[in-house]
Enzyme design. Structure first.
Site, mmCIF file in Angstrom:
data_model
loop_
_atom_site.group_PDB
_atom_site.id
_atom_site.type_symbol
_atom_site.label_atom_id
_atom_site.label_comp_id
_atom_site.label_asym_id
_atom_site.label_seq_id
_atom_site.Cartn_x
_atom_site.Cartn_y
_atom_site.Cartn_z
ATOM 1 N N SER A 1 59.286 39.556 -23.642
ATOM 2 C CA SER A 1 60.731 39.300 -23.562
ATOM 3 C C SER A 1 61.251 38.934 -24.944
ATOM 4 C CB SER A 1 60.982 38.126 -22.606
ATOM 5 O OG SER A 1 62.288 37.622 -22.754
ATOM 6 N N TYR B 1 60.053 29.576 -19.301
ATOM 7 C CA TYR B 1 60.043 31.047 -19.366
ATOM 8 C C TYR B 1 59.672 31.511 -20.777
ATOM 9 C CZ TYR B 1 61.833 35.835 -18.848
ATOM 10 O OH TYR B 1 61.958 37.204 -18.814
ATOM 11 N N LYS C 1 56.479 33.931 -21.741
ATOM 12 C CA LYS C 1 56.593 35.246 -22.385
ATOM 13 C C LYS C 1 55.950 35.240 -23.778
ATOM 14 C CE LYS C 1 58.525 37.465 -18.998
ATOM 15 N NZ LYS C 1 57.851 38.586 -18.331
ATOM 16 N N ASP D 1 51.401 39.366 -3.791
ATOM 17 C CA ASP D 1 51.787 38.253 -4.668
ATOM 18 C C ASP D 1 50.813 38.265 -5.850
ATOM 19 O OD1 ASP D 1 52.313 35.903 -5.975
ATOM 20 O OD2 ASP D 1 52.190 34.620 -4.192
HETATM 21 N N1 LIG Z 1 66.358 41.322 -16.952
HETATM 22 C C1 LIG Z 1 66.182 40.887 -18.175
HETATM 23 O O1 LIG Z 1 67.143 40.645 -18.929
HETATM 24 C C2 LIG Z 1 64.798 40.696 -18.721
HETATM 25 C C3 LIG Z 1 64.645 40.424 -20.078
HETATM 26 C C4 LIG Z 1 63.374 40.247 -20.599
HETATM 27 C C5 LIG Z 1 62.276 40.337 -19.769
HETATM 28 N N2 LIG Z 1 62.445 40.589 -18.450
HETATM 29 C C6 LIG Z 1 61.238 40.679 -17.624
HETATM 30 O O2 LIG Z 1 61.190 41.940 -17.005
HETATM 31 C C7 LIG Z 1 60.456 41.847 -15.795
HETATM 32 C C8 LIG Z 1 61.278 42.445 -14.666
HETATM 33 O O3 LIG Z 1 62.460 41.692 -14.535
HETATM 34 P P1 LIG Z 1 63.771 42.267 -13.806
HETATM 35 O O4 LIG Z 1 64.910 41.964 -14.683
HETATM 36 O O5 LIG Z 1 63.531 43.636 -13.347
HETATM 37 O O6 LIG Z 1 63.840 41.215 -12.604
HETATM 38 P P2 LIG Z 1 63.884 41.453 -11.031
HETATM 39 O O7 LIG Z 1 63.962 40.080 -10.452
HETATM 40 O O8 LIG Z 1 64.928 42.459 -10.685
HETATM 41 O O9 LIG Z 1 62.463 42.120 -10.721
HETATM 42 C C9 LIG Z 1 61.273 41.394 -10.704
HETATM 43 C C10 LIG Z 1 60.371 41.982 -9.645
HETATM 44 O O10 LIG Z 1 59.159 41.220 -9.636
HETATM 45 C C11 LIG Z 1 58.839 40.936 -8.291
HETATM 46 N N3 LIG Z 1 58.054 39.709 -8.195
HETATM 47 C C12 LIG Z 1 58.463 38.434 -8.447
HETATM 48 N N4 LIG Z 1 57.465 37.571 -8.192
HETATM 49 C C13 LIG Z 1 56.402 38.312 -7.800
HETATM 50 C C14 LIG Z 1 55.075 38.002 -7.407
HETATM 51 N N5 LIG Z 1 54.642 36.732 -7.345
HETATM 52 N N6 LIG Z 1 54.247 39.023 -7.071
HETATM 53 C C15 LIG Z 1 54.673 40.310 -7.097
HETATM 54 N N7 LIG Z 1 55.922 40.666 -7.452
HETATM 55 C C16 LIG Z 1 56.769 39.678 -7.806
HETATM 56 C C17 LIG Z 1 60.177 40.794 -7.577
HETATM 57 O O11 LIG Z 1 60.059 40.940 -6.173
HETATM 58 C C18 LIG Z 1 60.982 41.901 -8.234
HETATM 59 O O12 LIG Z 1 60.847 43.125 -7.559
HETATM 60 C C19 LIG Z 1 60.137 40.361 -15.617
HETATM 61 O O13 LIG Z 1 58.835 40.101 -16.080
HETATM 62 C C20 LIG Z 1 61.160 39.689 -16.486
HETATM 63 O O14 LIG Z 1 60.761 38.405 -16.889
HETATM 64 C C21 LIG Z 1 63.672 40.767 -17.901
#
Ligand SMILES: NC(=O)c1ccc[n+]([C@@H]2O[C@H](COP(=O)([O-])OP(=O)(O)OC[C@H]3O[C@@H](n4cnc5c(N)ncnc54)[C@H](O)[C@@H]3O)[C@@H](O)[C@H]2O)c1
Length: 269
Positions: A153, A168, A172, A73
């Site tokens: 983001s 959020y 970011k 975590d």
């Molecule tokens: N998907 C999008 O459109 C998007 C856009 C901009 C930014 N992001 C950012 O990209 C990153 C990845 O997002 P994603 O879309 O792959 O989402 P996702 O939910 O598929 O992956 C996030 C990962 O982070 C892990 N996680 C969450 N809380 C945690 C913690 N406390 N400790 C350790 N691991 C933890 C989850 O288990 C998961 O494997 C994030 O920071 C998200 O905010 C995503």
């Protein structure tokens, strides 16, 4: 003064280098894990999931790299520190990191609770902050240079149409400014810090947000970006490999927005 031009392709090589990836158990983080392995890098994946997606288990044999998965975590100091130490023990040294662990919430500002807002800052901001600190301390101990790529983001650039993500957005925005602050502060130690700002990317995170929306509000992910589609993981991985590698040796404190153009304008629909 002119310098001799070098071949470009070898500058992207990560062979024999060692990387820490938070949130690499699935989604964008796992896409980068796979890409680093493809480029020859060894990996320590820190994620809160019990186990990573199945494909993780094929990477070591397929690409001849070393991998370790550590349930972690990132918002918990003890958990993060213990996993980081185990990762360094396994890898031997560190060359950089990708901090992808993050969560999102789409909820009116007026209704967001203290606990929800705090959890977002703890994971997205402090998780990124302290992972980067551990990596930087290790690089200083080693006396070597390194590259850290953080995940900001599109929501640090603009407000998404038909979304209410104030906590959020705030998290970011903090990550992107952290990238700039550290890009300057750590530069003299040879440590580069950059970020990517994904737009709408087809992942578990967007699916969770999407499932709660009306069909019209959900469709905006496909129709609003000027490039007229939602993004995918491979839209991001090339930029991250670039930022981790020597190809970006003169780049720090930068953010690459990968949004289909949505951070600068939108197609009305
Ligand atoms: N998907 C999008 O459109 C998007 C856009 C901009 C930014 N992001 C950012 O990209 C990153 C990845 O997002 P994603 O879309 O792959 O989402 P996702 O939910 O598929 O992956 C996030 C990962 O982070 C892990 N996680 C969450 N809380 C945690 C913690 N406390 N400790 C350790 N691991 C933890 C989850 O288990 C998961 O494997 C994030 O920071 C998200 O905010 C995503």
């Amino acid at each position: 003064m002119t310098t001799l031009l070098r071949d470009v392709r070898p500058l992207f090589e990560l062979k024999g280098r060692n990387y820490i990836i938070t949130g690499g158990g699935q989604g964008i983080g796992f896409a980068v894990v796979r890409a680093i392995a493809e480029y020859g890098g060894n990996l320590a994946v820190l994620d809160i999931r019990d186990k990573p997606v199945d494909e993780y288990n094929t990477l070591a044999a397929q690409y001849g790299v070393r991998t370790i998965y550590l349930k972690t975590d990132v918002s918990n100091e003890q958990s993060l520190t213990a996993s980081f130490n185990r990762a360094v023990e396994f890898l031997g040294s560190v060359h950089g990191a990708f901090t992808s662990a993050g969560i999102a919430i789409d909820k009116p500002f007026i209704e967001q609770t203290w606990a929800e807002a705090q959890r977002i800052q703890d994971i997205n901001v402090l998780g990124t902050f302290f992972t980067t600190q551990l990596v930087a301390r290790q690089l200083l101990k080693q006396g070597t240079s390194g590259s850290i790529v953080q995940v900001a983001s599109i929501t640090s650039h603009t407000v998404l149409p038909r979304h209410r993500m104030s906590a959020y957005n705030a998290s970011k925005g903090a990550v992107r400014m952290l990238t700039e602050a550290l890009g300057v502060e750590l530069a003299s130690d040879g440590i580069r810090v950059n970020s990517i700002s994904p737009g709408f990317i087809d992942s578990e995170q967007t699916r969770v947000v999407r499932d709660k929306k009306s069909p019209e509000d959900s469709a905006i992910m496909d129709t609003a970006p000027p490039l007229s589609r939602i993004g995918n993981f491979n839209d991001l991985t090339g930029a991250v490999i670039y930022l981790l590698s020597d190809a970006s040796a003169y780049t720090t404190g930068a953010d690459i927005a990968i949004t289909g153009g949505l951070h600068v304008g939108r197609i009305e629909s």
